[in-house]
Design a protein around this motif. Structure first.
Motif, mmCIF file in Angstrom:
data_model
loop_
_atom_site.group_PDB
_atom_site.id
_atom_site.type_symbol
_atom_site.label_atom_id
_atom_site.label_comp_id
_atom_site.label_asym_id
_atom_site.label_seq_id
_atom_site.Cartn_x
_atom_site.Cartn_y
_atom_site.Cartn_z
ATOM 1 N N PHE A 268 0.831 -1.206 0.000
ATOM 2 C CA PHE A 268 0.000 0.000 0.000
ATOM 3 C C PHE A 268 0.865 1.256 0.000
ATOM 4 C CE2 PHE A 268 -3.488 -2.765 1.476
ATOM 5 C CZ PHE A 268 -4.512 -2.285 0.694
ATOM 6 N N MET A 269 1.918 1.238 0.801
ATOM 7 C CA MET A 269 2.779 2.405 0.874
ATOM 8 C C MET A 269 3.522 2.636 -0.443
ATOM 9 S SD MET A 269 2.048 3.538 3.789
ATOM 10 C CE MET A 269 3.218 4.878 3.779
ATOM 11 N N LEU A 270 3.969 1.557 -1.080
ATOM 12 C CA LEU A 270 4.708 1.685 -2.338
ATOM 13 C C LEU A 270 3.842 2.296 -3.432
ATOM 14 C CD1 LEU A 270 6.759 -1.627 -2.348
ATOM 15 C CD2 LEU A 270 7.698 0.681 -2.377
ATOM 16 N N ILE A 271 2.600 1.825 -3.524
ATOM 17 C CA ILE A 271 1.733 2.399 -4.554
ATOM 18 C C ILE A 271 1.421 3.847 -4.227
ATOM 19 C CG2 ILE A 271 -0.442 1.661 -3.477
ATOM 20 C CD1 ILE A 271 0.241 1.698 -7.228
ATOM 21 N N GLY A 272 1.269 4.158 -2.958
ATOM 22 C CA GLY A 272 1.008 5.537 -2.571
ATOM 23 C C GLY A 272 2.163 6.452 -2.905
ATOM 24 N N MET A 273 3.392 5.961 -2.682
ATOM 25 C CA MET A 273 4.564 6.791 -2.934
ATOM 26 C C MET A 273 4.818 6.995 -4.421
ATOM 27 S SD MET A 273 7.073 5.358 0.093
ATOM 28 C CE MET A 273 8.304 6.647 -0.059
ATOM 29 N N GLN A 274 4.211 6.155 -5.261
ATOM 30 C CA GLN A 274 4.339 6.348 -6.711
ATOM 31 C C GLN A 274 3.189 7.158 -7.296
ATOM 32 O OE1 GLN A 274 6.233 2.881 -8.949
ATOM 33 N NE2 GLN A 274 5.276 1.832 -7.221
ATOM 34 N N LEU A 275 2.194 7.435 -6.465
ATOM 35 C CA LEU A 275 0.991 8.089 -6.967
ATOM 36 C C LEU A 275 1.292 9.488 -7.512
ATOM 37 C CD1 LEU A 275 -2.046 7.751 -7.333
ATOM 38 C CD2 LEU A 275 -2.366 8.766 -5.069
ATOM 39 N N ARG A 276 2.207 10.204 -6.850
ATOM 40 C CA ARG A 276 2.502 11.564 -7.297
ATOM 41 C C ARG A 276 3.045 11.574 -8.724
ATOM 42 N NH1 ARG A 276 6.607 14.958 -3.741
ATOM 43 N NH2 ARG A 276 7.916 13.217 -4.351
ATOM 44 N N GLY A 277 3.976 10.629 -9.006
ATOM 45 C CA GLY A 277 4.525 10.562 -10.356
ATOM 46 C C GLY A 277 3.474 10.180 -11.378
ATOM 47 N N ILE A 278 2.584 9.268 -10.994
ATOM 48 C CA ILE A 278 1.529 8.831 -11.911
ATOM 49 C C ILE A 278 0.588 9.984 -12.226
ATOM 50 C CG2 ILE A 278 -0.493 7.328 -12.110
ATOM 51 C CD1 ILE A 278 1.090 5.287 -10.406
ATOM 52 N N VAL A 279 0.158 10.706 -11.192
ATOM 53 C CA VAL A 279 -0.730 11.846 -11.402
ATOM 54 C C VAL A 279 -0.039 12.899 -12.267
ATOM 55 C CG1 VAL A 279 -1.953 13.741 -10.270
ATOM 56 C CG2 VAL A 279 -2.040 11.448 -9.291
ATOM 57 N N GLY A 280 1.268 13.097 -12.040
ATOM 58 C CA GLY A 280 2.007 14.069 -12.838
ATOM 59 C C GLY A 280 2.042 13.719 -14.310
#
Length: 512
Positions: A268-280
């Motif tokens: 869960f934490m790993l996907i959350g920490m990649q979310l910013r790049g994905i949204v960008g």
């Protein structure tokens, strides 16, 4: 990350939130912390690292006799609901994002189709739901992952290859399932042969973890279902659970609980920490477009489960009076509870992360998968408890002791008593056996009385167990206050005995 997971666990407990909900919200917060170093996660590692131990743990927890009894509703959910949901999501996604190829939208549907029973049962366990509801949800979770991931691999392969053959895919599905199950069974049997030659608890536990990965990789190596390989291996090891030493069985519970916490938290934490790049990288989508996409997929998941469960439960019984007489439909409130217990979780996250880097629409698929998990966990996870209480989907509270547990206790007490009686003619141990018979006879009689449901006996047994707990606590306090007067190893050994006694008492009281 682990420190944050611990903090979120404490916060979730204080706020009476499901732990998974706290993790999702915490991961979103971490993702947008300014200046935080971006972590890139290799897609190939996602499924292989996280899934094998978690799937094997699910197999350990499955009540096999209850699983077989409820096989029909389990398969209707694990296979039918997954396929129905995946197709519904794919159609909605294709309608709203026409540029995505069919293989990509089917992959999205396969990613978000399987619910995660861990979150649902964690909420329901404290509410004492009927046993069949827990069995169906856990059984569904055990098989729906395999069905969804096989469909997922077909969709990914077809998208990258640029073609899709329905007949060939159906044959491959069957061969993949059979090959995975057979491979997992062989790995499980080989593991049991090795267990027989080990005599150290830590070696047994290490091999049990290794077996989950071995089953997964062996099945994948022969192009079969690694998920079903792990499930089959887990069933073999669970069926042979009695051959392990008592120390191994006790210690493995803690080790596997720790592994579940770490792996579930980190994914869960790993996907959350990649979310910013994905949204960008989704800047070419208008925010309102993203909102409509996320809301549409999430709503399809929630409503689709109702649209599947209700008709497949009622229509066959309306058409077949024999089926209705043999297997009456569950109450409507039970069906509503099962339909609402459709939270998505770890498997969907791991599958989304495992998409190849150059897969068409990878970023929007991961974003929509994360939103679906967030929506179902937050909306359904926080309301499942109040809803089940409102619907009255709970078993009546027991007064300290469980009658089904007492039935089993009487059963084993009778076996122990018979064993003592077999030694009465032993010239060396006959007298000792005679002295012990009275003790085992008392245990058998007490279990029989409690099994009969006498409220007086149940209340008396509960008070007796609570007094025993007080005695254990007083003994432990005396050891702590006399550490300078006795050998430290002796004190530690006696403390372990008291801990085991306390664990036994609390299990009988239903506190474990």
């Amino acid at each position: 990350m682990l420190a944050l997971c611990l903090a979120l666990a404490l916060l979730a407990k204080r706020l009476h939130l499901p732990f998974a909900v706290a993790l999702v919200l915490g991961g979103m917060t971490v993702a947008f912390v300014p200046g935080l170093r971006r972590i890139e996660f290799e897609p190939e590692l996602a499924l292989a690292l996280f899934l094998p131990p978690l799937l094997q743990l699910s197999a350990y927890r499955t009540d096999w006799p209850a699983f077989r009894t409820n096989l029909r509703p389990i398969l209707l959910l694990a296979l039918g609901a997954v396929l129905f949901t995946a197709i519904a999501v794919a159609l909605i996604a294709k309608l709203l994002i026409p540029d995505l190829p069919w293989g990509a939208v089917i992959a999205l549907g396969a990613i978000v189709a399987p619910p995660d029973a861990v979150a649902a049962t964690a909420v329901l366990r404290s509410l004492r739901p009927p046993k069949w509801i827990t069995t169906v949800l856990e059984g569904e979770s055990l098989l729906n992952d395999a069905a969804a991931l096989v469909l997922y691999r077909f969709a990914v392969g077809a998208t990258l290859a640029g073609s899709f053959d329905l007949g060939q895919s159906a044959l491959t599905f069957v061969l993949s399932a059979l090959g995975g199950g057979m491979t997992g069974y062989v790995v499980g049997r080989l593991a049991m042969l090795i267990f027989a030659r080990l005599d150290e608890t830590v070696h047994d536990i290490a091999l049990s973890v290794l077996a989950s990965y071995a089953a997964y990789f062996a099945a994948e190596a022969v192009h079969a279902s690694g998920v079903l390989g792990v499930v089959a291996c887990g069933f073999v090891l669970r069926g042979q659970h009695h051959v392990f030493t008592a120390q191994t069985r006790l210690a493995s519970e803690s080790v596997w609980a720790f592994l579940e916490f770490v792996l579930t938290s980190l994914v869960f934490m790993l996907i959350g920490m990649q979310l910013r790049g994905i949204v960008g990288r989704l800047g070419h989508y208008h925010p309102w477009h993203l909102t409509i996409l996320a809301a549409s997929v999430s709503l399809t998941l929630i409503l689709g489960r109702f649209l599947w469960i209700m008709p497949v439960t009622w229509i066959p019984r309306l058409l077949s009076p024999a089926l209705k007489a043999r297997d009456p439909a569950p109450p409507a409130n039970h069906l509503i509870a099962i339909s609402w217990a459709g939270m998505r979780g770890v498997v969907s996250l791991a599958a989304a992360l495992a998409l190849p880097v150059r897969f068409p629409g990878r970023d929007i698929i991961i974003f929509l998968a994360f939103c679906a998990i967030l929506a179902t966990l937050v909306l359904q996870g926080t309301t499942l408890g109040p809803l089940t209480r409102l619907l009255g989907v709970t078993e009546p509270d027991t007064d300290g002791v469980d009658q089904s547990r007492m039935a089993m206790r009487r059963h084993v007490s009778e076996a122990a008593l018979a064993s003592m009686q077999d030694h009465l003619d032993d010239p060396e141990r006959g007298e000792i056996a005679k002295d012990l018979i009275a003790e085992y006879q008392d245990r058998t009689d007490q279990a029989a009385q409690l099994e009969d449901g006498s409220p007086t006996e149940a209340e008396r047994r509960t008070r007796e167990l609570q007094l025993r707990l007080s005695a254990v606590e007083a003994s432990r306090a005396r050891i702590a206050g006399s550490q300078n007067d006795f050998d430290e190893d002796a004190a530690l050994g006696l403390t372990t005995e008291l801990d085991l006694e306390e664990e036994q008492i609390r299990r009988e009281l239903g506190e474990r």
